[in-house]
Design an enzyme around this catalytic site. Structure first.
Site, PDB file in Angstrom:
ATOM      1  NE  ARG A  54      -7.083  -3.496  -1.364  1.00  0.00           N
ATOM      2  CZ  ARG A  54      -8.362  -3.422  -1.036  1.00  0.00           C
ATOM      3  NH1 ARG A  54      -9.260  -3.111  -1.946  1.00  0.00           N
ATOM      4  NH2 ARG A  54      -8.746  -3.659   0.202  1.00  0.00           N
TER       5      ARG A  54
ATOM      6  CG  ASP B  81      -2.820 -12.152   3.459  1.00  0.00           C
ATOM      7  OD1 ASP B  81      -2.285 -11.042   3.595  1.00  0.00           O
ATOM      8  OD2 ASP B  81      -3.313 -12.793   4.407  1.00  0.00           O
TER       9      ASP B  81
ATOM     10  NE  ARG C 185      -2.337  -1.438   3.289  1.00  0.00           N
ATOM     11  CZ  ARG C 185      -2.910  -1.704   4.451  1.00  0.00           C
ATOM     12  NH1 ARG C 185      -4.206  -1.555   4.586  1.00  0.00           N
ATOM     13  NH2 ARG C 185      -2.201  -2.098   5.475  1.00  0.00           N
TER      14      ARG C 185
ATOM     15  CE1 TYR D   1      -4.748 -11.486  11.533  1.00  0.00           C
ATOM     16  CE2 TYR D   1      -2.869 -12.976  11.477  1.00  0.00           C
ATOM     17  CZ  TYR D   1      -3.394 -11.693  11.488  1.00  0.00           C
ATOM     18  OH  TYR D   1      -2.538 -10.610  11.457  1.00  0.00           O
TER      19      TYR D   1
HETATM   20  O1  CP3 Z   1       4.943  -7.329  -0.264  1.00  0.00           O
HETATM   21  C1  CP3 Z   1       4.725  -8.352   0.389  1.00  0.00           C
HETATM   22  O2  CP3 Z   1       5.267  -8.570   1.508  1.00  0.00           O
HETATM   23  C2  CP3 Z   1       3.932  -9.471  -0.245  1.00  0.00           C
HETATM   24  C3  CP3 Z   1       2.616  -9.648   0.105  1.00  0.00           C
HETATM   25  C4  CP3 Z   1       2.119  -9.931   1.509  1.00  0.00           C
HETATM   26  C5  CP3 Z   1       0.834  -9.516   1.920  1.00  0.00           C
HETATM   27  N1  CP3 Z   1       0.592 -10.070   3.130  1.00  0.00           N
HETATM   28  C6  CP3 Z   1      -0.068  -8.673   1.133  1.00  0.00           C
HETATM   29  C7  CP3 Z   1      -1.117  -7.905   1.814  1.00  0.00           C
HETATM   30  C8  CP3 Z   1       2.681 -10.687   2.546  1.00  0.00           C
HETATM   31  C9  CP3 Z   1       4.040 -11.338   2.644  1.00  0.00           C
HETATM   32  C10 CP3 Z   1       1.689 -10.769   3.570  1.00  0.00           C
HETATM   33  C11 CP3 Z   1       1.864 -11.535   4.808  1.00  0.00           C
HETATM   34  C12 CP3 Z   1       0.910 -11.369   5.907  1.00  0.00           C
HETATM   35  N2  CP3 Z   1      -0.444 -11.208   5.842  1.00  0.00           N
HETATM   36  C13 CP3 Z   1       1.262 -11.439   7.260  1.00  0.00           C
HETATM   37  C14 CP3 Z   1       2.634 -11.700   7.781  1.00  0.00           C
HETATM   38  C15 CP3 Z   1       3.485 -10.506   7.663  1.00  0.00           C
HETATM   39  C16 CP3 Z   1       3.221  -9.477   8.695  1.00  0.00           C
HETATM   40  O3  CP3 Z   1       2.939  -8.346   8.330  1.00  0.00           O
HETATM   41  O4  CP3 Z   1       3.351  -9.856   9.859  1.00  0.00           O
HETATM   42  C17 CP3 Z   1       0.090 -11.239   8.017  1.00  0.00           C
HETATM   43  C18 CP3 Z   1      -0.003 -11.195   9.522  1.00  0.00           C
HETATM   44  C19 CP3 Z   1      -0.988 -11.116   7.101  1.00  0.00           C
HETATM   45  C20 CP3 Z   1      -2.415 -10.956   7.420  1.00  0.00           C
HETATM   46  C21 CP3 Z   1      -2.911  -9.676   6.863  1.00  0.00           C
HETATM   47  N3  CP3 Z   1      -3.210  -9.448   5.542  1.00  0.00           N
HETATM   48  C22 CP3 Z   1      -3.155  -8.469   7.573  1.00  0.00           C
HETATM   49  C23 CP3 Z   1      -2.942  -8.268   9.060  1.00  0.00           C
HETATM   50  C24 CP3 Z   1      -3.623  -7.525   6.642  1.00  0.00           C
HETATM   51  C25 CP3 Z   1      -4.161  -6.146   6.854  1.00  0.00           C
HETATM   52  C26 CP3 Z   1      -3.271  -5.192   7.433  1.00  0.00           C
HETATM   53  C27 CP3 Z   1      -1.995  -4.940   6.683  1.00  0.00           C
HETATM   54  O5  CP3 Z   1      -0.931  -5.060   7.303  1.00  0.00           O
HETATM   55  O6  CP3 Z   1      -2.008  -4.611   5.492  1.00  0.00           O
HETATM   56  C28 CP3 Z   1      -3.608  -8.155   5.374  1.00  0.00           C
HETATM   57  C29 CP3 Z   1      -3.969  -7.536   4.098  1.00  0.00           C
HETATM   58  C30 CP3 Z   1      -2.863  -7.365   3.116  1.00  0.00           C
HETATM   59  N4  CP3 Z   1      -1.961  -8.356   2.789  1.00  0.00           N
HETATM   60  C31 CP3 Z   1      -2.601  -6.229   2.313  1.00  0.00           C
HETATM   61  C32 CP3 Z   1      -1.516  -6.548   1.495  1.00  0.00           C
HETATM   62  C33 CP3 Z   1      -0.881  -5.686   0.431  1.00  0.00           C
HETATM   63  C34 CP3 Z   1      -3.389  -4.926   2.334  1.00  0.00           C
HETATM   64  C35 CP3 Z   1      -4.668  -5.155   1.612  1.00  0.00           C
HETATM   65  C36 CP3 Z   1      -5.252  -3.886   1.090  1.00  0.00           C
HETATM   66  O7  CP3 Z   1      -4.807  -3.449   0.015  1.00  0.00           O
HETATM   67  O8  CP3 Z   1      -6.153  -3.368   1.740  1.00  0.00           O
END
Ligand code: CP3
Length: 342
Positions: free
Chosen positions: A37, A73, A28, A150
């Site tokens: 997005r 994700d 983001r 989760y």
């Molecule tokens: O660039 C990257 O690292 C690749 C993509 C990636 C995403 N999620 C995309 C994403 C990776 C490696 C993850 C891992 C992930 N997802 C973790 C472990 C890493 C960490 O941050 O601890 C966790 C806990 C999640 C679960 C998750 N997914 C959360 C808590 C959220 C929302 C809050 C946030 O941090 O963005 C997501 C959504 C998410 N995953 C987004 C992205 C780009 C945002 C979605 C949006 O555009 O609204």
């Protein structure tokens, strides 16, 4: 073609500079991600391989990083369990039907991972076809504890009350749930490796919430079984946050490289995990909100603690924050390359 620097470092082989990539480098804080997005839901982006591949590639040329991380994700793997995964606007992930009891665990279906998440494997194939040879693709998944947190809590949590209660009050159900997640996750990561991921990262982002004895009893056997089930010779990065008191246990569970957050000194943490594994990290992501001249000393301090020893991969201690200016991220990557050149 020599091995890419990131893969050499993951195997503790010398490199001519410290390789660097950033957790959440595809996401983001990038205007080109935000514009995609604005037109598509998050799950829709993940499930459309052409678009997910495009997002994976967005930061590569722009930042000059030494690895790509798959756009996907950690929770995609639980959608086929029928728990009602949604990414609600501004709320992060939501699980509509959380798994809170013995009976809830008993109802979970057996997942055929390959058919449920084939779109991820297709994204891996598309990305690896386009990436420059010096940039390997990192596949990833959530570790059993973090994914379970989760599924049990129904979303993000501060204190993990429901998760810790299930663990203690119904240990049999807990171990079954973690076995289901570890099995599905091993198949999921092996599918990514078969499709072309050169290295994988296991995110145990929230495991730092546990007492060491609880990690030993309720988590370590599952994470260890998962890592042991992965395709041999593919390096594994094992990452968690708040793990200062758990580092030797994380290392015992497995991984060629242990991911560190910013709450530990890199050299002391490296001693704690042992010099027969690599380390990744560990700049505070908040540092990148300030201009490069303000974070340069912290970057130099991390590189000084690593002391050019083979096996250090530079990264943040957790993901890039949404409000981070892109120029600061680019400046960090250049700085790591310049300062570490040897
Ligand atoms: O660039 C990257 O690292 C690749 C993509 C990636 C995403 N999620 C995309 C994403 C990776 C490696 C993850 C891992 C992930 N997802 C973790 C472990 C890493 C960490 O941050 O601890 C966790 C806990 C999640 C679960 C998750 N997914 C959360 C808590 C959220 C929302 C809050 C946030 O941090 O963005 C997501 C959504 C998410 N995953 C987004 C992205 C780009 C945002 C979605 C949006 O555009 O609204």
């Amino acid at each position: 073609m020599p091995d890419p620097p990131l893969l050499l470092a993951a195997r503790r082989k010398p490199t001519s500079f410290t390789p660097v990539w950033l957790m959440r480098q595809a996401g983001r804080y990038l205007p080109e991600y935000r514009s995609l997005r604005a037109r598509h839901g998050f799950l829709e982006l993940c499930k459309t391989p052409q678009v997910a591949a495009e997002v994976t590639l967005q930061p590569i040329e722009r930042l000059g990083v030494d690895a790509a991380i798959l756009f996907a994700d950690i929770l995609l793997i639980v959608e086929p369990l029928g728990v009602g995964l949604e990414f609600a606007k501004g709320e992060g992930p939501v699980i509509r039907r959380p798994v809170r009891s013995e009976a809830d665990v008993a109802r979970l279906p057996t997942v055929d991972v390959a058919s449920a998440v084939g779109f991820v494997f297709e994204t891996v194939r598309l990305v690896t076809r386009t990436l420059p040879a010096r940039v390997p693709l990192i596949g990833f998944a959530g570790a059993p504890f973090t994914v379970a947190s989760y599924v049990v809590e129904g979303g993000a949590s501060r204190d993990y009350l429901a998760t810790k209660r299930l663990m203690r009050e119904a240990p049999g159900a807990w171990h079954r749930l973690l076995t289901i997640l570890a099995d599905a996750t091993a198949a999921y990561l092996n599918g990514q490796i078969a499709a072309g991921a050169a290295i994988v990262q296991l995110f145990d982002s929230w495991v730092g919430a546990l007492a060491p004895d609880d990690y030993r009893e309720f988590v370590l056997p599952h994470t260890r079984a998962l890592i042991a089930a992965l395709t041999p010779r593919t390096p594994v990065i094992h990452f968690g946050t708040g793990t200062g008191g758990l580092l030797p246990l994380l290392r015992e569970a497995g991984g060629d490289v242990i991911g560190l957050d910013w709450r530990v000194d890199l050299d002391a943490a490296w001693r704690a995990v042992g010099d027969d594994v690599g380390v990744q990290g560990n700049l505070d992501p908040v540092a990148l909100l300030s201009p490069p001249k303000t974070f340069e000393a912290s970057v130099r301090a991390i590189l000084r603690r690593a002391a050019g020893r083979p096996g250090h991969i530079f990264n943040l201690g957790h993901g890039v924050l949404e409000s981070t200016p892109v120029e600061h991220v680019k400046a960090l990557v250049d700085m790591v390359h310049d300062v570490s050149a040897r």
